[in-house]
Motif scaffolding. Structure first.
Motif, short mmCIF file in Angstrom:
data_model
loop_
_atom_site.label_atom_id
_atom_site.label_comp_id
_atom_site.label_asym_id
_atom_site.label_seq_id
_atom_site.Cartn_x
_atom_site.Cartn_y
_atom_site.Cartn_z
N ILE A 1 -17.71 -12.11 12.78
CA ILE A 1 -17.16 -11.42 11.93
C ILE A 1 -17.84 -11.99 10.42
N LYS A 2 -18.12 -10.89 9.87
CA LYS A 2 -18.73 -11.15 8.57
C LYS A 2 -17.92 -10.24 7.47
N VAL A 3 -17.63 -10.97 6.36
CA VAL A 3 -16.77 -10.09 5.38
C VAL A 3 -17.40 -10.48 3.91
N LYS A 4 -17.43 -9.23 3.38
CA LYS A 4 -18.32 -9.12 1.81
C LYS A 4 -17.01 -8.50 0.90
N MET A 5 -16.83 -9.29 -0.31
CA MET A 5 -15.99 -8.79 -1.17
C MET A 5 -16.52 -8.34 -2.55
N GLU A 6 -16.31 -7.13 -2.95
CA GLU A 6 -16.66 -6.74 -4.23
C GLU A 6 -15.37 -6.54 -5.25
N VAL A 7 -15.30 -7.10 -6.38
CA VAL A 7 -14.40 -7.14 -7.39
C VAL A 7 -14.71 -5.81 -8.32
N ILE A 8 -14.04 -4.69 -8.46
CA ILE A 8 -14.44 -3.61 -9.33
C ILE A 8 -13.46 -4.05 -10.64
N GLN A 9 -13.96 -4.35 -11.66
CA GLN A 9 -13.19 -4.64 -13.01
C GLN A 9 -12.57 -3.43 -13.48
N ARG B 1 -17.18 -18.23 -3.49
CA ARG B 1 -17.94 -17.20 -2.51
C ARG B 1 -17.44 -15.77 -2.60
N THR B 2 -18.09 -14.73 -2.39
CA THR B 2 -17.82 -13.50 -2.24
C THR B 2 -18.07 -12.91 -1.02
N GLU B 3 -18.54 -13.70 0.18
CA GLU B 3 -18.78 -13.32 1.42
C GLU B 3 -18.78 -14.63 2.37
N PHE B 4 -18.69 -14.35 3.62
CA PHE B 4 -18.69 -15.44 4.41
C PHE B 4 -18.70 -14.96 6.00
N GLU C 1 -4.72 -9.15 15.12
CA GLU C 1 -4.44 -9.02 13.75
C GLU C 1 -4.76 -10.23 13.24
N TRP C 2 -5.70 -9.89 12.49
CA TRP C 2 -6.16 -11.06 11.28
C TRP C 2 -5.83 -10.49 9.89
N ALA C 3 -6.28 -11.20 8.83
CA ALA C 3 -5.84 -10.84 7.50
C ALA C 3 -7.00 -11.61 6.60
N VAL C 4 -7.62 -10.77 5.87
CA VAL C 4 -8.44 -11.17 4.67
C VAL C 4 -7.44 -11.56 3.67
N ILE C 5 -7.42 -12.88 3.09
CA ILE C 5 -6.71 -13.30 1.97
C ILE C 5 -7.35 -13.16 0.77
N LEU C 6 -6.75 -12.57 -0.32
CA LEU C 6 -7.11 -12.38 -1.55
C LEU C 6 -6.24 -13.28 -2.47
N THR D 1 -5.04 -7.42 -17.28
CA THR D 1 -3.93 -6.45 -17.65
C THR D 1 -4.01 -4.92 -17.00
N LYS D 2 -5.07 -4.33 -17.00
CA LYS D 2 -5.28 -3.24 -16.23
C LYS D 2 -5.52 -3.28 -14.44
N GLY D 3 -5.38 -4.71 -14.07
CA GLY D 3 -5.70 -4.76 -12.73
C GLY D 3 -7.21 -4.63 -12.37
N CYS D 4 -7.35 -4.72 -11.07
CA CYS D 4 -8.78 -4.67 -10.66
C CYS D 4 -8.77 -4.01 -9.09
N THR D 5 -9.78 -3.60 -8.62
CA THR D 5 -9.78 -2.90 -7.14
C THR D 5 -10.96 -4.07 -6.51
N VAL D 6 -10.33 -4.42 -5.33
CA VAL D 6 -11.15 -5.08 -4.30
C VAL D 6 -11.64 -4.39 -3.25
N ILE D 7 -13.08 -4.27 -2.88
CA ILE D 7 -13.46 -3.57 -1.80
C ILE D 7 -13.84 -4.67 -0.77
N LEU D 8 -13.49 -4.38 0.44
CA LEU D 8 -13.88 -5.55 1.41
C LEU D 8 -14.47 -4.57 2.51
#
Length: 427
Positions: A39-47, A73-76, A96-101, A108-115
Motif C-alpha cells: 500500500i502506498k499513500v500520498k497526501m497533498e494539502v490544498i490551503q 512526511r507527506t507519503e508512506f 477496512e483500514w483508515a488513513v489518519i489525518l 480559519t478557512k480550513g483546508c482540503t486534503v487529497i489522498l
C-alpha cells in the motif's frame, strides 16, 4: 522495483477539514483488497487563503495503528516485507483500514486534503536477485545500506544475506529500501560451505568438526525452518570435502564469474539429474568487497514468485522456478511445456516443449540438454535478439537450456544463462 506496478490500482479521496476540527484525529476509510502486497499513500494539502494548515499523517489497519509520521512526511508505503520508517511491515489484511489525518493546525478557512492510495497486488512475475553476498557483518566491506544501493542501481529485487557463521546482519538490515533482504547465514566449515536461508538465527553454534556435528547443525537449521544450499562444491579452495550423504535442498552451480569450478559443478548436477534426482540449481556472486569481476548480480538468480517476500521467493526456489543469467540484463530463458515451466513435472506429453530466449547476441549458442546430453545447438544469427524453438517431449526425463557467449576478455565461450529443467514422467 519488484512490485507489479502494471496491476496496481489507485484511488483518490478528498477530505475538507474545517477550522472547528483542529486538534482532532480524522479517519478517512479505505478498503484494502485481498491479496495486496503493498500500500502506498500520498497526501497533498490544498490551503484555503493565505494562512497555512498543518496536517499530520498516519494509518490504521483492521486491528491497530500501523504507523504514524506526524508532520514529518507527506507519503508512506507499507509492504509485506518492508515499510517507510515509522510504519510496520507485514501482512496486509483485507478489509477496512483508515488513513489518519491529524488536524494539528487548521486555518480559519480550513483546508482540503487529497489522498492518493495505491494498492499493488500479489502477482506472479519474475524477480531477480543475488542469493550469495557478504557484508561488514563478516569478512565483507559493504554496509547493508550500500548493498541496497548497489542492488537498486543494478536492477536487482533481492539480496541474500549470507555472512560467514553470523546472523547479526539479519537483524540490522534496513527495511525502508527498495531491495528485499533475504535472511541467511553461510555455514562455513573447514571442509565446505552451506547457505542457510529464510531464518534470522538458524543455528546456535556454527562449529563443525565431524559428520555427526554437521548433521546436528543441519537438523537444527531445518527445525528452525531453513532452506539449505550446497555452495560452490567444486571450488578449489573451499569446495565440499565432507561426505555427500547429508541434508540439503539446492546446489549453487554458479558462483561468481564463470570458471572451471562452476563447469565442474554443472557437470555433477547434470549427473544427478540423469540419475533421476530433481535438484534445484541456484547461483550467487559471493561478493565481499569492490572488485572488477566479482560484483553483485553476477550471476543473477531469477525467481518466479507471487510477491517480493522472502518466504514466497524461497518457496518458488524450492519448486525449481529458477533461471540463472550472468548479468541482471540477461540473457533470459523461458522454458515451458503446456502449462508447465522450469522446475515443474509436466504430464502433458502431447504438448511441445518450447523455449524463448531473450536478450541474446550475435554468435551466442543456445544448447538444449536432456538426460541424453546435448540435443540441439543453435547459434544466434546477426540481427537476432531472441531465439524460439519447439520440439516434442519424446521419452526424455527432463530438458534444460544453456546459453553460451564468446568473451573477448578470456577469448573463449562462457556460460551466459542456465535454466532449471522441466521434468517428465518417462522411464
Amino acid at each position: 522495483m519488484g512490485i507489479a506496478q502494471e496491476c496496481s490500482k489507485s484511488e483518490t479521496v478528498s477530505r475538507f477539514i474545517s477550522h472547528d476540527e483542529e486538534s482532532l484525529y480524522i479517519e478517512v476509510p479505505v478498503t484494502v483488497p485481498a491479496g495486496t502486497e503493498q500500500i502506498k499513500v500520498k497526501m497533498e494539502v490544498i490551503q484555503e487563503g493565505a494562512a497555512s494548515s498543518i496536517i499530520d499523517l498516519g494509518v490504521k489497519d483492521t486491528k491497530r495503528i500501523r504507523g504514524w509520521s506526524g508532520g514529518a512526511r507527506t507519503e508512506f508505503f507499507i509492504h509485506q516485507a518492508k515499510a517507510t520508517p515509522g510504519y510496520l511491515h507485514g501482512e496486509l489484511e483485507a478489509g477496512e483500514w483508515a488513513v489518519i489525518l491529524g488536524a494539528y493546525k487548521v486555518a480559519t478557512k480550513g483546508c482540503t486534503v487529497i489522498l492518493t492510495i495505491e494498492y499493488s497486488p500479489e502477482e506472479l512475475r519474475w524477480l531477480k536477485g543475488d542469493l550469495h553476498t557478504h557484508s561488514v557483518h563478516s569478512d565483507g566491506t559493504f554496509t547493508l545500506r550500500e548493498k541496497a544501493n548497489i542492488a537498486e542501481s543494478e536492477g536487482l529485487d533481492f539480496l541474500g544475506l549470507t555472512d560467514h557463521n553470523a546472523s547479526s546482519q539479519n537483524e540490522a538490515y534496513p527495511r525502508d529500501v527498495n531491495t528485499l533482504f533475504i535472511p541467511g547465514m553461510e555455514l562455513t566449515t573447514n571442509k565446505g560451505h552451506l547457505n542457510l536461508f529464510g531464518v534470522h538465527d538458524p543455528i546456535r553454534d556454527f562449529r563443525v568438526n565431524n559428520m555427526e556435528e554437521l548433521h546436528s547443525r543441519l537438523k537444527e537449521a531445518r527445525e528452525n525452518g531453513a532452506y539449505i544450499s550446497l555452495n560452490h562444491p567444486y571450488c578449489r579452495n573451499t569446495g565440499w570435502r565432507w561426505d555427500w550423504d547429508f541434508d540439503y535442498d539446492w546446489v549453487e552451480v554458479w558462483n561468481g564469474p564463470w570458471r572451471e569450478e562452476n563447469q565442474d559443478a554443472v557437470d555433477w548436477w547434470q549427473e544427478q539429474l540423469v540419475l533421476g534426482k530433481r535438484l534445484v540449481a541456484v547461483g550467487g556472486s559471493d561478493a565481499h568487497r569492490p572488485h572488477p569481476h566479482v560484483v553483485h548480480g553476477m550471476p543473477t538468480t531469477w525467481v518466479y514468485s507471487k510477491s517480493l517476500k522472502s518466504s514466497d521467493i524461497l518457496k518458488s526456489i524450492e519448486k525449481g522456478h529458477v533461471v540463472l543469467s550472468y548479468l541482471p540484463q540477461g540473457p533470459f530463458i523461458n522454458l515451458t511445456c503446456g502449462n508447465s515451466m522450469v522446475g515443474d513435472v509436466c504430464e502433458e506429453k502431447n504438448q511441445n516443449v518450447e523455449i524463448k530466449v531473450e536478450d541474446v547476441q550475435f554468435s551466442d549458442v543456445v544448447k538444449v540438454i536432456s538426460n541424453h546430453g546435448i540435443e540441439q545447438e543453435v547459434m544466434v544469427e546477426e540481427g537476432q535478439d531472441q531465439v524460439e524453438l519447439s520440439w516434442s517431449v519424446g521419452n526424455r526425463l527432463f530438458y534444460r537450456v544453456e546459453v553460451w557467449r564468446y568473451s573477448p576478455e578470456v577469448k573463449m565461450r562462457q556460460m551466459a544463462a542456465l535454466s532449471n529443467p522441466i521434468y517428465f514422467l518417462n522411464e
